[in-house]
Design a protein around this motif. Sequence first.
Motif, short mmCIF file in Angstrom:
data_model
loop_
_atom_site.label_atom_id
_atom_site.label_comp_id
_atom_site.label_asym_id
_atom_site.label_seq_id
_atom_site.Cartn_x
_atom_site.Cartn_y
_atom_site.Cartn_z
N UNK A 190 0.95 -1.12 0.11
CA UNK A 190 0.08 -0.19 -0.10
C UNK A 190 1.08 1.22 -0.10
N UNK A 191 1.96 1.37 0.70
CA UNK A 191 2.85 2.33 0.67
C UNK A 191 3.35 2.49 -0.69
N UNK A 192 3.81 1.54 -1.39
CA UNK A 192 4.36 1.74 -2.58
C UNK A 192 3.37 2.35 -3.67
N UNK A 193 2.11 1.66 -3.48
CA UNK A 193 1.08 2.14 -4.44
C UNK A 193 0.73 3.46 -4.21
N UNK A 194 0.96 4.00 -2.89
CA UNK A 194 0.65 5.43 -2.83
C UNK A 194 1.83 6.33 -3.27
N UNK A 195 2.93 5.71 -3.34
CA UNK A 195 3.84 6.40 -3.75
C UNK A 195 3.82 6.63 -5.45
N UNK A 196 3.28 5.57 -6.19
CA UNK A 196 3.16 5.59 -7.61
C UNK A 196 1.86 6.67 -7.92
N UNK A 197 0.97 6.47 -6.74
CA UNK A 197 -0.29 7.56 -7.10
C UNK A 197 0.36 8.94 -6.86
N UNK A 198 1.14 9.08 -6.02
CA UNK A 198 1.38 10.58 -5.75
C UNK A 198 2.60 11.14 -6.86
N UNK A 199 3.28 10.30 -7.31
CA UNK A 199 4.25 10.63 -8.41
C UNK A 199 3.48 11.02 -9.66
N UNK A 200 2.60 10.07 -9.92
CA UNK A 200 1.99 10.26 -11.24
C UNK A 200 0.65 11.19 -11.07
N UNK A 201 0.07 11.30 -9.89
CA UNK A 201 -1.15 12.06 -9.64
C UNK A 201 -2.24 11.53 -10.25
N UNK A 202 -2.13 10.08 -9.93
CA UNK A 202 -3.25 9.37 -10.71
C UNK A 202 -4.41 9.50 -10.09
N UNK A 203 -5.66 9.47 -10.68
CA UNK A 203 -7.14 9.51 -10.20
C UNK A 203 -7.39 8.21 -9.85
N UNK A 204 -6.80 7.16 -10.15
CA UNK A 204 -7.20 5.68 -10.14
C UNK A 204 -6.07 4.72 -10.19
N UNK A 205 -5.99 3.82 -9.48
CA UNK A 205 -4.97 2.65 -9.67
C UNK A 205 -5.56 1.38 -9.87
N UNK A 206 -4.95 0.89 -10.91
CA UNK A 206 -5.59 -0.66 -11.36
C UNK A 206 -4.33 -1.73 -11.18
N UNK A 207 -4.85 -2.84 -10.22
CA UNK A 207 -3.68 -3.54 -9.90
C UNK A 207 -4.20 -4.95 -10.65
N UNK A 208 -2.78 -5.59 -10.96
CA UNK A 208 -2.94 -7.01 -11.66
C UNK A 208 -1.92 -7.76 -10.58
N UNK A 209 -2.63 -8.91 -10.35
CA UNK A 209 -1.89 -9.68 -9.36
C UNK A 209 -1.85 -11.17 -10.22
N UNK A 210 -0.59 -11.64 -10.09
CA UNK A 210 -0.66 -12.96 -10.60
C UNK A 210 0.27 -13.93 -9.91
N UNK A 211 -0.34 -14.96 -9.53
CA UNK A 211 0.32 -15.91 -8.53
C UNK A 211 0.00 -17.32 -9.35
N UNK A 212 0.70 -18.47 -8.86
CA UNK A 212 0.35 -19.59 -9.37
C UNK A 212 -0.90 -20.33 -8.83
N UNK A 213 -1.10 -20.06 -7.54
CA UNK A 213 -2.36 -20.75 -6.69
C UNK A 213 -3.34 -19.61 -6.89
#
Length: 379
Positions: A333-356
Amino acid sequence: MNAVNPVPLSVLDLSPVSKGSSVPEALRNTIDLARHVEAWGYKRYWVAEHHFVAVASSAPDVLIGAIAAATRTIRIGAAAVQLGHNTAIGVVESFGTLDALYPGRIDLGLGRSGQRRAEALTGTDPEPAPRATEIRDGLIIPPPFSPAKLLSSSRSAASFGILQQPGAQSPDFTQQVEDILAFLDGTYTAPDGTDLHASPGEGADLELWVFGSSAGPSAELAGRLGLPFGANYHVSPGTTVEAVEAYRSAFRPSPILRKPYVVVSADAVVADDDATARELASTYGHWTHSIRSGHGAIPYPDPETTPPLTDEERALVDDRIVTQFVGAPSTVAERLDTLRRVTDADELVVTSVTHGHEDRLRSYELLAREWGLARVRAA
């Protein structure tokens, strides 16, 4: 973090096929994930379009219909339909059908595909200038990766060739997007002056997006037409910031948007602790390497049976590994908030891929709780 954040979270699902699994299981997992993230408060559920690889999202319009039928309120869409091997009218009619069945819930994301390959073959898509990794206000911005070799490979040629009619060429991306807008608002006129109307499609309540990875035609077009823009940090972390800046610089108010609207993607794996998350994400580099080396995405490897990458393999995908957000909920969450702050994003979309699949569900659940999404309750 455990506080309500200033931007919503959404989901990008590639419908990955795990090693030892199957396409039907991957599609069932997509439906199951969509139901869960709707309950957890995510805003949108987007699927990608990929062909001839070990993911099950090759027909986004069909998959969107199945997801919409299995959910009730979450927005469903494509991120993105690849216009290089689709016609404007075909896209409008298929997504117009979806809107007629599930009104007010469908997003239509548009991306270049065949156009980028043509630019790679002709040299009109310039190579990115080499530079060192930059840390901007805590966000890692690695050197840009050039897809030219990948796009000009024999596998790429075979794939694009079979996706089009014999002798066909990818039409101009700008013209296709403008034609889609015209079909939707009922103003399309054929080159000979004939008025043509899409049914379904005309008047559809679709949310139209343009996606891009760099400060190129896609970002500039989205800005000029006043459309929302999707920037792909999870695909091209080295050029995301400049893509967002180019979009905002080109933006002109439109009947759709009065001011720019940006969503930025990130690849994330969340677990109860950092060590567990790192183990779950340990084969992400192998999967990414299969794509970048020109072989196409392989079935997602099992961390328990997959040896580490070699130094040479790691070098090809290091920019993607160091920009994947991996860890406990507070770490990610802290790293995502950094991405939001630097890009001034209005929304974040997350892709999570795991084997299970259960690990992927847990990743999204933990992140939703940490991000403060309204519908998540403490266990």
